[in-house]
Design a protein around this motif. Structure first.
Motif, PDB file in Angstrom:
ATOM      1  N   VAL A  87      28.167  35.019  58.342  1.00 19.64           N
ATOM      2  CA  VAL A  87      28.248  35.399  56.810  1.00 19.64           C
ATOM      3  C   VAL A  87      28.145  36.277  55.917  1.00 19.64           C
ATOM      4  CG1 VAL A  87      26.699  34.084  54.997  1.00 19.64           C
ATOM      5  CG2 VAL A  87      26.866  33.044  57.540  1.00 19.64           C
ATOM      6  N   ILE A  88      29.030  36.555  55.303  1.00 18.87           N
ATOM      7  CA  ILE A  88      28.588  38.120  54.583  1.00 18.87           C
ATOM      8  C   ILE A  88      28.597  37.849  53.305  1.00 18.87           C
ATOM      9  CG2 ILE A  88      30.376  40.082  53.770  1.00 18.87           C
ATOM     10  CD1 ILE A  88      32.651  38.666  55.857  1.00 18.87           C
TER      11      ILE A  88
ATOM     12  N   ASP B 276      20.377  36.924  60.289  1.00 18.40           N
ATOM     13  CA  ASP B 276      21.717  37.593  60.305  1.00 18.40           C
ATOM     14  C   ASP B 276      22.934  36.845  59.356  1.00 18.40           C
ATOM     15  OD1 ASP B 276      20.592  36.895  62.631  1.00 18.40           O
ATOM     16  OD2 ASP B 276      20.646  34.989  63.356  1.00 18.40           O
ATOM     17  N   MET B 277      22.494  37.667  59.083  1.00 20.69           N
ATOM     18  CA  MET B 277      24.007  37.754  57.556  1.00 20.69           C
ATOM     19  C   MET B 277      24.488  39.287  57.618  1.00 20.69           C
ATOM     20  SD  MET B 277      23.215  35.083  54.462  1.00 20.69           S
ATOM     21  CE  MET B 277      21.511  36.084  53.936  1.00 20.69           C
ATOM     22  N   HIS B 278      25.361  39.523  57.258  1.00 28.85           N
ATOM     23  CA  HIS B 278      26.360  40.724  57.032  1.00 28.85           C
ATOM     24  C   HIS B 278      26.344  41.121  55.403  1.00 28.85           C
ATOM     25  CE1 HIS B 278      27.325  41.577  60.813  1.00 28.85           C
ATOM     26  NE2 HIS B 278      27.929  40.055  61.068  1.00 28.85           N
ATOM     27  N   LEU B 279      25.868  42.413  55.141  1.00 32.93           N
ATOM     28  CA  LEU B 279      25.865  42.746  53.431  1.00 32.93           C
ATOM     29  C   LEU B 279      26.673  43.738  53.042  1.00 32.93           C
ATOM     30  CD1 LEU B 279      24.173  42.464  50.519  1.00 32.93           C
ATOM     31  CD2 LEU B 279      22.939  44.244  51.822  1.00 32.93           C
ATOM     32  N   ILE B 280      27.495  43.784  52.362  1.00 35.54           N
ATOM     33  CA  ILE B 280      28.868  44.851  51.916  1.00 35.54           C
ATOM     34  C   ILE B 280      27.908  45.329  50.381  1.00 35.54           C
ATOM     35  CG2 ILE B 280      30.437  45.056  51.044  1.00 35.54           C
ATOM     36  CD1 ILE B 280      31.599  43.185  53.511  1.00 35.54           C
ATOM     37  N   CYS B 281      27.693  45.865  50.324  1.00 37.52           N
ATOM     38  CA  CYS B 281      27.076  47.020  48.607  1.00 37.52           C
ATOM     39  C   CYS B 281      27.337  48.106  48.543  1.00 37.52           C
ATOM     40  CB  CYS B 281      25.867  46.046  48.600  1.00 37.52           C
ATOM     41  SG  CYS B 281      24.624  46.722  49.280  1.00 37.52           S
ATOM     42  N   ARG B 282      27.460  48.604  47.111  1.00 37.88           N
ATOM     43  CA  ARG B 282      27.274  49.921  46.707  1.00 37.88           C
ATOM     44  C   ARG B 282      26.465  50.887  47.307  1.00 37.88           C
ATOM     45  NH1 ARG B 282      25.630  52.723  43.477  1.00 37.88           N
ATOM     46  NH2 ARG B 282      24.676  51.869  41.703  1.00 37.88           N
TER      47      ARG B 282
ATOM     48  N   MET C 210      28.831  35.168  47.954  1.00 37.38           N
ATOM     49  CA  MET C 210      28.783  34.947  49.618  1.00 37.38           C
ATOM     50  C   MET C 210      30.026  34.459  49.959  1.00 37.38           C
ATOM     51  SD  MET C 210      25.488  34.022  51.518  1.00 37.38           S
ATOM     52  CE  MET C 210      25.467  32.395  50.542  1.00 37.38           C
ATOM     53  N   GLY C 211      30.880  34.938  51.548  1.00 37.78           N
ATOM     54  CA  GLY C 211      31.958  35.107  52.142  1.00 37.78           C
ATOM     55  C   GLY C 211      30.802  34.302  53.935  1.00 37.78           C
ATOM     56  N   ILE C 212      32.336  32.892  54.187  1.00 37.23           N
ATOM     57  CA  ILE C 212      32.035  32.983  56.087  1.00 37.23           C
ATOM     58  C   ILE C 212      33.202  33.071  56.421  1.00 37.23           C
ATOM     59  CG2 ILE C 212      31.460  30.740  57.487  1.00 37.23           C
ATOM     60  CD1 ILE C 212      30.362  29.692  55.030  1.00 37.23           C
ATOM     61  N   ASP C 213      33.122  34.427  56.581  1.00 40.87           N
ATOM     62  CA  ASP C 213      34.454  34.227  58.178  1.00 40.87           C
ATOM     63  C   ASP C 213      34.775  33.932  59.253  1.00 40.87           C
ATOM     64  OD1 ASP C 213      36.872  35.221  58.796  1.00 40.87           O
ATOM     65  OD2 ASP C 213      35.667  37.299  58.354  1.00 40.87           O
ATOM     66  N   VAL C 214      35.673  33.448  59.729  1.00 34.81           N
ATOM     67  CA  VAL C 214      35.549  32.518  61.333  1.00 34.81           C
ATOM     68  C   VAL C 214      36.014  34.474  62.159  1.00 34.81           C
ATOM     69  CG1 VAL C 214      36.311  31.494  63.468  1.00 34.81           C
ATOM     70  CG2 VAL C 214      35.571  30.716  60.844  1.00 34.81           C
ATOM     71  N   SER C 215      35.667  35.120  63.349  1.00 36.59           N
ATOM     72  CA  SER C 215      36.005  35.743  63.737  1.00 36.59           C
ATOM     73  C   SER C 215      37.891  35.254  65.333  1.00 36.59           C
ATOM     74  CB  SER C 215      34.762  36.364  65.172  1.00 36.59           C
ATOM     75  OG  SER C 215      35.997  36.737  66.238  1.00 36.59           O
TER      76      SER C 215
ATOM     77  N   GLN D 245      15.920  41.905  54.741  1.00 37.38           N
ATOM     78  CA  GLN D 245      15.486  39.852  54.775  1.00 37.38           C
ATOM     79  C   GLN D 245      16.810  39.707  54.752  1.00 37.38           C
ATOM     80  OE1 GLN D 245      13.988  38.409  50.974  1.00 37.38           O
ATOM     81  NE2 GLN D 245      12.342  39.026  51.736  1.00 37.38           N
ATOM     82  N   ILE D 246      17.722  40.049  54.667  1.00 37.21           N
ATOM     83  CA  ILE D 246      19.505  39.746  54.520  1.00 37.21           C
ATOM     84  C   ILE D 246      19.956  39.767  56.190  1.00 37.21           C
ATOM     85  CG2 ILE D 246      22.405  40.356  54.280  1.00 37.21           C
ATOM     86  CD1 ILE D 246      20.273  38.787  52.200  1.00 37.21           C
ATOM     87  N   VAL D 247      19.965  40.926  57.536  1.00 37.40           N
ATOM     88  CA  VAL D 247      19.467  41.317  58.970  1.00 37.40           C
ATOM     89  C   VAL D 247      18.965  40.212  59.084  1.00 37.40           C
ATOM     90  CG1 VAL D 247      19.094  42.772  59.929  1.00 37.40           C
ATOM     91  CG2 VAL D 247      20.384  43.675  57.788  1.00 37.40           C
ATOM     92  N   ALA D 248      17.610  39.861  58.336  1.00 36.98           N
ATOM     93  CA  ALA D 248      17.290  39.089  59.849  1.00 36.98           C
ATOM     94  C   ALA D 248      17.997  37.766  59.546  1.00 36.98           C
ATOM     95  CB  ALA D 248      15.528  39.318  59.415  1.00 36.98           C
TER      96      ALA D 248
END
Length: 99
Positions: free
Chosen positions: A15-16, A36-42, A1-6, A31-34
């Motif tokens: 939150v990614i 307020d996180m972003h998900l990167i996956c295959r 999990m990572g945190i990024d600032v615009s 659950q991830i979208v609810a």
């Protein structure tokens, strides 16, 4: 999990979460979208992605169409997506869209 600032707006924090394809099923993603996180996956091999039907209703009887066809990974219709960026170094094109 990572945190990024615009960079455009430092007050916005993203939150990614990165996950394996095993976790790319609807209940987990919802659950991830609810949260307020972003998900990167295959995507899983059994993923069923479809284009949203954009045309107006025909006026015929019955339920209006919701989808206009399945997404073929080898022949993606670029009219449904917004270009974000391209990275030549890792051979990646990023697009955003609604499925």
């Amino acid at each position: 999990m990572g945190i990024d600032v615009s960079p455009a707006n430092p007050d916005v924090v993203y939150v990614i979460m990165e996950a394996d394809g095993y976790f790319s099923k609807k209940p987990f993603v919802d659950q991830i979208v609810a949260s307020d996180m972003h998900l990167i996956c295959r995507l899983r091999d059994d993923a069923d992605l479809r284009y949203i039907f954009k045309e107006p209703p025909t006026g015929k009887r019955g339920r209006p169409r919701k989808y206009s066809g399945k997404i073929n990974n080898n022949d993606i219709d670029k009219d449904y997506f917004t270009f974000i960026s391209q990275d030549e170094e890792i051979n990646c094109i990023c697009r955003s869209g609604v499925f």
